[in-house]
Write an enzyme that holds these catalytic residues in place. Sequence first.
Site, PDB file in Angstrom:
ATOM      1  N   VAL A 165      21.154  -2.354  18.693  1.00 16.95           N
ATOM      2  CA  VAL A 165      20.979  -2.609  20.120  1.00 16.95           C
ATOM      3  C   VAL A 165      21.846  -1.634  20.902  1.00 16.95           C
ATOM      4  O   VAL A 165      23.081  -1.672  20.826  1.00 16.95           O
ATOM      5  CB  VAL A 165      21.348  -4.060  20.491  1.00 16.95           C
ATOM      6  CG1 VAL A 165      21.066  -4.310  21.973  1.00 16.95           C
ATOM      7  CG2 VAL A 165      20.568  -5.046  19.625  1.00 16.95           C
ATOM      8  N   ASP A 166      21.196  -0.768  21.662  1.00 19.88           N
ATOM      9  CA  ASP A 166      21.917   0.214  22.477  1.00 19.88           C
ATOM     10  C   ASP A 166      21.069   0.507  23.712  1.00 19.88           C
ATOM     11  O   ASP A 166      20.479   1.576  23.845  1.00 19.88           O
ATOM     12  CB  ASP A 166      22.180   1.489  21.676  1.00 19.88           C
ATOM     13  CG  ASP A 166      22.991   2.512  22.465  1.00 19.88           C
ATOM     14  OD1 ASP A 166      23.614   2.131  23.474  1.00 19.88           O
ATOM     15  OD2 ASP A 166      22.994   3.694  22.078  1.00 19.88           O
TER      16      ASP A 166
END
Length: 265
Positions: free
Chosen positions: A145-146
Amino acid sequence: MGLDALFGAGRVKTPRNSIDVSEAAGVRYLHFGSEWVQGAMRVARPFALELEYTREMMLPLLLAPDEGWPPRVLAIGLGAGSVVKFLHRYCPQSSITVVEIDPRMPAMAALHFRLPREDERLEIVIGDGAQFVAESDRKWDLILVDGYDHRARANALDTADFHRACRARLAFEGRVCLNLFGRSRGFRASAQRILEAHDGHALVLPSLDEGNAICITGTELGTRLDLGTLRARAQQLRSQTTLNLLPTLSRLEQAGYCPGGVLTI
């Protein structure tokens, strides 16, 4: 993926911010209408991980339960595609799905940052990452998750519902790795939401100079690995990819996550 598919999908609203590319001292940078760096690539080494936080997001590779891990990867947020390019090149056992909310990004990443074409191992979905996870019935071995907007906000990716949904979508012995912004006012609250969603089985590395802090969750069985094993795996990964995670292991030890020489999550 053709431009008609990218821009004509109609499933998400294109953000208003501009997408800018700059270059200095052999490094190409991605910006979302500001001086904030959203991605980077050393032109002479396009598949290396230039930014330190992207290197630390690969720490789960040292925690792998077997050599074939991770077979299924979900990456939320494409940006310059650094992590996606690295996994696609060096983890041939991995099938990667990327969810990107900005329909302009895949073309930009391909044009300026050497993002590979979609193939049997790489799928790009234009859509909202939080909604995708909530509505998916698929299981993932590694969820990365970025996802930040031009104001460094994670929005729906920083909610208790999202973190619980991620956990529900993990395969057995799967884990989540998130990029948090350690300089934000809500950093501690963000980390606490992740810890609560995973019953305390998560660790947050100390913030890097860039301001990023990587969070990694544990697995259903928990994680206990001695530092000797982790260092041997890091040396092997370095010889295969040039990625050096030995400094990250030192940071984990200094942060007190390895009592008695054993990493426990």
